[in-house]
Design a protein around this motif. Structure first.
Motif, short mmCIF file in Angstrom:
data_model
loop_
_atom_site.label_atom_id
_atom_site.label_comp_id
_atom_site.label_asym_id
_atom_site.label_seq_id
_atom_site.Cartn_x
_atom_site.Cartn_y
_atom_site.Cartn_z
N PHE A 70 0.83 -1.20 0.00
CA PHE A 70 0.00 0.00 0.00
C PHE A 70 0.87 1.25 0.00
O PHE A 70 1.89 1.33 0.70
N LEU A 71 0.43 2.27 -0.75
CA LEU A 71 1.11 3.56 -0.76
C LEU A 71 0.61 4.42 0.39
O LEU A 71 -0.38 4.09 1.06
N TRP A 77 -5.01 5.68 6.20
CA TRP A 77 -6.23 4.92 6.44
C TRP A 77 -6.19 3.52 5.83
O TRP A 77 -6.82 2.58 6.33
N ASN A 78 -5.45 3.37 4.70
CA ASN A 78 -5.50 2.09 3.97
C ASN A 78 -4.77 0.95 4.67
O ASN A 78 -4.81 -0.18 4.20
N LYS A 79 -4.13 1.23 5.78
CA LYS A 79 -3.37 0.19 6.49
C LYS A 79 -4.08 -0.32 7.74
O LYS A 79 -3.52 -1.13 8.48
N PHE A 80 -5.33 0.13 7.96
CA PHE A 80 -6.04 -0.22 9.18
C PHE A 80 -7.44 -0.77 8.87
O PHE A 80 -8.24 -0.12 8.19
N ASN A 119 4.30 -6.69 5.35
CA ASN A 119 4.17 -5.23 5.27
C ASN A 119 3.77 -4.57 6.58
O ASN A 119 2.86 -5.05 7.27
N PHE A 120 4.43 -3.46 6.91
CA PHE A 120 4.03 -2.54 7.98
C PHE A 120 3.89 -3.21 9.35
O PHE A 120 3.11 -2.77 10.19
N LYS A 121 4.66 -4.24 9.58
CA LYS A 121 4.56 -4.94 10.86
C LYS A 121 5.09 -4.10 12.02
O LYS A 121 4.71 -4.33 13.17
N ASP A 122 5.96 -3.14 11.72
CA ASP A 122 6.47 -2.24 12.76
C ASP A 122 5.95 -0.82 12.56
O ASP A 122 6.50 0.14 13.10
N CYS A 153 -1.14 -11.17 -2.96
CA CYS A 153 0.18 -11.00 -2.33
C CYS A 153 0.60 -9.56 -2.56
O CYS A 153 0.66 -9.11 -3.71
N MET A 154 0.91 -8.83 -1.47
CA MET A 154 1.18 -7.40 -1.58
C MET A 154 2.60 -7.03 -1.15
O MET A 154 2.83 -5.94 -0.62
#
Length: 279
Positions: A70-71, A77-80, A119-122, A153-154
């Motif tokens: 995700f950008l 917002w797109n990560k939650f 992705n974005f685990k931290d 798969c992202m």
């Protein structure tokens, strides 16, 4: 006023049904924006499978998206899941719309597996850790016996979309792909054997259209909306199409949460009434 409502129409099944109810009672055009129907490879697949009936009766349909993460978006917002309803709802509902379209039936059960693997685990925003999944496999069982599948798969250095539809007269395989920094390449194979002429094509739009957004689909969505306004007659994805695309995504998210097959009927709101989908 006439309304153009892009996907997703909502981030939960209950909200999606309420939007459909409101749209049904609206006294002007409500265009449902399921933009991937207008991408070159899918527009041509629709023409071959539905209009020309090239592969006969559809028996199974599979789609795949492998892409970069995700950008950045406003407020991230797109990560939650709180804001998206889950990656499979907000991000993937236009794939589920296409699966539903080619299956030509309503989904009755869904089984999915997925996780936030890379992705974005931290990643934290306003002290909240990102929780959107970045990989998934989804199996959809339809009322008419068609089996649908979707793979996501992202964390890939590039992008690839794939559609495979098999019928009793043949097989259609469409792809759109690009490594990072390279231009997209489209390809469509139609295998018909003794049932007709097999062929390979490269569905495309002129560059000024494909570069206007989402590989041309944005352009054609908006010209279709102009046509709606001029003619006063709506010809496009229906309220039912929009609703069931959300239902499949939400049911897949619930299946991942519960680690079991989920019956679609268990996800419908108590006040669900299919009459609002009638013209």
């Amino acid at each position: 006023k006439a309304i153009f409502l892009e996907k997703p129409i909502a981030t939960s099944v209950s909200d999606a049904f309420e939007v459909c109810r409101l749209a049904h009672n609206h006294n002007n055009i409500v265009r449902i924006g399921l933009q991937y129907r207008y991408k070159a490879i899918y527009a041509e697949a629709i023409a071959e499978i539905i209009d020309r009936q090239s592969i006969g009766q559809v028996r199974n349909v599979n789609m795949l998206e492998h892409r970069f993460p995700f950008l950045d978006k406003v407020g991230q917002w797109n990560k939650f899941d709180e804001y998206t309803g889950g990656t499979l709802v907000e991000k993937c509902c236009h794939y589920f719309d296409l699966l539903n379209l080619f299956a030509d039936s309503k989904p009755h059960s869904v089984f999915a597996s997925g996780s936030q693997a890379v992705n974005f685990k931290d990643f934290n925003y306003e002290n909240k850790p990102a929780d959107g999944l970045d990989q998934a496999q989804v199996v959809i069982n339809y009322d008419n016996g068609v089996i649908g599948g979707f793979g996501l798969c992202m964390f890939v250095p590039g992008s690839k979309e794939e559609l495979i539809v098999c019928g009793d007269h043949g097989r259609l395989h469409a792809t759109e792909e690009a490594k990072l920094g390279e231009s997209h390449k489209n390809h469509l194979d139609l295998w018909l054997g003794e049932h007709g002429v097999s062929k390979s094509t490269t569905p495309s739009y002129p560059p000024y259209i494909s570069q206007a957004g989402h590989h041309g689909s944005t352009f054609f969505e908006h010209t279709a909306f102009v046509d709606d306004l001029v003619s006063g007659v709506y010809q496009g994805p229906s309220l039912a199409d929009a609703f069931w695309s959300i239902v499949v995504g939400a049911t897949a998210q619930e299946s991942i949460k519960q680690k079991q097959l989920i019956e679609v009927c268990s996800m419908l709101p108590e006040n669900f009434d299919e009459d609002i989908f009638q013209p």
